[in-house]
Design an enzyme around this catalytic site. Structure first.
Site, PDB file in Angstrom:
ATOM      1  N   CYS A  20      47.433 -77.119 -47.902  1.00  0.00           N
ATOM      2  CA  CYS A  20      47.880 -78.007 -49.134  1.00  0.00           C
ATOM      3  C   CYS A  20      47.186 -79.028 -49.472  1.00  0.00           C
ATOM      4  O   CYS A  20      47.014 -79.464 -50.679  1.00  0.00           O
ATOM      5  CB  CYS A  20      49.471 -77.997 -49.018  1.00  0.00           C
ATOM      6  SG  CYS A  20      50.643 -76.760 -49.100  1.00  0.00           S
ATOM      7  N   ASP A  39      35.221 -70.657 -45.881  1.00  0.00           N
ATOM      8  CA  ASP A  39      35.744 -70.932 -44.538  1.00  0.00           C
ATOM      9  C   ASP A  39      34.919 -71.615 -43.713  1.00  0.00           C
ATOM     10  O   ASP A  39      33.506 -71.796 -43.816  1.00  0.00           O
ATOM     11  CB  ASP A  39      36.031 -69.326 -43.642  1.00  0.00           C
ATOM     12  CG  ASP A  39      36.723 -69.487 -42.514  1.00  0.00           C
ATOM     13  OD1 ASP A  39      37.819 -69.009 -42.424  1.00  0.00           O
ATOM     14  OD2 ASP A  39      36.424 -70.307 -41.550  1.00  0.00           O
ATOM     15  N   HIS A  47      53.068 -73.161 -51.595  1.00  0.00           N
ATOM     16  CA  HIS A  47      53.027 -73.161 -49.968  1.00  0.00           C
ATOM     17  C   HIS A  47      53.936 -71.879 -49.798  1.00  0.00           C
ATOM     18  O   HIS A  47      55.361 -72.001 -49.662  1.00  0.00           O
ATOM     19  CB  HIS A  47      53.579 -74.360 -49.409  1.00  0.00           C
ATOM     20  CG  HIS A  47      53.480 -74.293 -48.013  1.00  0.00           C
ATOM     21  ND1 HIS A  47      52.459 -74.491 -47.344  1.00  0.00           N
ATOM     22  CD2 HIS A  47      54.352 -73.743 -46.906  1.00  0.00           C
ATOM     23  CE1 HIS A  47      52.617 -74.237 -45.770  1.00  0.00           C
ATOM     24  NE2 HIS A  47      53.793 -73.890 -45.946  1.00  0.00           N
ATOM     25  N   ASN A  86      46.029 -62.653 -41.413  1.00  0.00           N
ATOM     26  CA  ASN A  86      46.798 -62.320 -40.291  1.00  0.00           C
ATOM     27  C   ASN A  86      48.270 -62.963 -40.285  1.00  0.00           C
ATOM     28  O   ASN A  86      48.168 -63.915 -41.116  1.00  0.00           O
ATOM     29  CB  ASN A  86      45.996 -63.303 -39.156  1.00  0.00           C
ATOM     30  CG  ASN A  86      44.661 -62.730 -38.959  1.00  0.00           C
ATOM     31  OD1 ASN A  86      44.327 -61.572 -38.733  1.00  0.00           O
ATOM     32  ND2 ASN A  86      43.581 -63.716 -38.942  1.00  0.00           N
ATOM     33  N   HIS A 116      49.790 -71.374 -43.877  1.00  0.00           N
ATOM     34  CA  HIS A 116      49.759 -71.316 -45.202  1.00  0.00           C
ATOM     35  C   HIS A 116      48.932 -69.718 -45.631  1.00  0.00           C
ATOM     36  O   HIS A 116      47.828 -69.781 -45.372  1.00  0.00           O
ATOM     37  CB  HIS A 116      49.052 -72.683 -45.968  1.00  0.00           C
ATOM     38  CG  HIS A 116      48.974 -72.649 -47.575  1.00  0.00           C
ATOM     39  ND1 HIS A 116      49.335 -73.673 -48.203  1.00  0.00           N
ATOM     40  CD2 HIS A 116      48.477 -71.758 -48.414  1.00  0.00           C
ATOM     41  CE1 HIS A 116      49.377 -73.530 -49.462  1.00  0.00           C
ATOM     42  NE2 HIS A 116      48.720 -72.179 -49.641  1.00  0.00           N
ATOM     43  N   HIS A 171      47.051 -67.015 -46.273  1.00  0.00           N
ATOM     44  CA  HIS A 171      45.722 -66.731 -46.856  1.00  0.00           C
ATOM     45  C   HIS A 171      45.045 -65.412 -46.449  1.00  0.00           C
ATOM     46  O   HIS A 171      45.340 -64.655 -45.584  1.00  0.00           O
ATOM     47  CB  HIS A 171      44.731 -67.991 -46.299  1.00  0.00           C
ATOM     48  CG  HIS A 171      44.840 -68.050 -44.674  1.00  0.00           C
ATOM     49  ND1 HIS A 171      45.851 -68.343 -43.766  1.00  0.00           N
ATOM     50  CD2 HIS A 171      43.957 -67.482 -43.806  1.00  0.00           C
ATOM     51  CE1 HIS A 171      45.646 -68.332 -42.746  1.00  0.00           C
ATOM     52  NE2 HIS A 171      44.787 -67.806 -42.275  1.00  0.00           N
TER      53      HIS A 171
HETATM   54  P1  AMP Z   1      43.348 -67.661 -39.375  1.00  0.00           P
HETATM   55  O1  AMP Z   1      43.084 -67.971 -38.124  1.00  0.00           O
HETATM   56  O2  AMP Z   1      43.814 -66.339 -39.930  1.00  0.00           O
HETATM   57  O3  AMP Z   1      45.022 -68.483 -39.805  1.00  0.00           O
HETATM   58  O4  AMP Z   1      42.477 -68.424 -40.538  1.00  0.00           O
HETATM   59  C1  AMP Z   1      42.309 -69.719 -40.670  1.00  0.00           C
HETATM   60  C2  AMP Z   1      41.031 -69.905 -41.064  1.00  0.00           C
HETATM   61  O5  AMP Z   1      40.896 -71.349 -41.690  1.00  0.00           O
HETATM   62  C3  AMP Z   1      39.849 -69.819 -40.032  1.00  0.00           C
HETATM   63  O6  AMP Z   1      38.934 -68.766 -40.245  1.00  0.00           O
HETATM   64  C4  AMP Z   1      39.398 -71.455 -40.030  1.00  0.00           C
HETATM   65  O7  AMP Z   1      38.037 -71.116 -39.839  1.00  0.00           O
HETATM   66  C5  AMP Z   1      39.697 -71.837 -41.346  1.00  0.00           C
HETATM   67  N1  AMP Z   1      39.680 -73.337 -41.453  1.00  0.00           N
HETATM   68  C6  AMP Z   1      40.216 -74.076 -40.739  1.00  0.00           C
HETATM   69  N2  AMP Z   1      40.263 -75.523 -41.264  1.00  0.00           N
HETATM   70  C7  AMP Z   1      39.400 -75.273 -42.290  1.00  0.00           C
HETATM   71  C8  AMP Z   1      38.850 -76.186 -43.344  1.00  0.00           C
HETATM   72  N3  AMP Z   1      39.222 -77.466 -43.009  1.00  0.00           N
HETATM   73  N4  AMP Z   1      38.172 -75.761 -44.521  1.00  0.00           N
HETATM   74  C9  AMP Z   1      37.766 -74.544 -44.409  1.00  0.00           C
HETATM   75  N5  AMP Z   1      38.287 -73.221 -43.765  1.00  0.00           N
HETATM   76  C10 AMP Z   1      39.003 -74.014 -42.599  1.00  0.00           C
END
Ligand code: AMP
Length: 113
Positions: A7, A30, A46, A86, A97, A99
């Protein structure tokens, strides 16, 4: 959601490499890519987890897949790509959140790890 990382990214409070945005969806790179192309596609609303999708909010999910299809065409991902969402800690969800990881640019194994 005050305390939600994604968010804050949507609101511009935390920087991100934006790839696409419309009224309901935000797409950015990412921060720790696991493939040559690794984008995160998120709803602006959200929603914490995939198992919170219901009749009232499922429209955003079909729109997310329209956006993924358009991005895949625009980016020329003709060799294929993978979409991963996931749900829950044991599935590897670390940001609560909802994704969709859009991954491309290498071969992917199956079954998923
Ligand atoms: P998950 O583990 O499936 O919840 O995916 C979360 C993803 O968010 C991971 O692949 C992280 O590398 C990515 N992530 C975390 N913080 C950031 C950020 N500030 N900017 C971009 N990606 C992020």
């Amino acid at each position: 959601m005050n305390d939600c990382l994604f968010c804050k990214i949507i609101a511009g409070e935390i920087p991100s490499e934006k790839v696409y945005e419309d009224e309901t969806v935000y797409v950015f790179k990412d921060i720790a890519p696991t493939a040559p192309t690794h984008l995160l596609v998120i709803p602006k609303e959200h929603i914490s987890r995939l198992d919170e999708i219901n009749e009232e909010n499922s429209g955003v999910i079909s729109h997310i897949y329209e956006v993924i299809s358009k991005l895949a065409k625009d980016m020329g991902l003709t060799n294929g790509f993978r979409v991963v969402s996931n749900c829950g800690e044991s599935a590897g969800q670390s940001v609560f959140h909802i994704h969709f990881h859009l991954l491309a640019g290498r071969d992917f194994g199956w079954p998923a790890g």
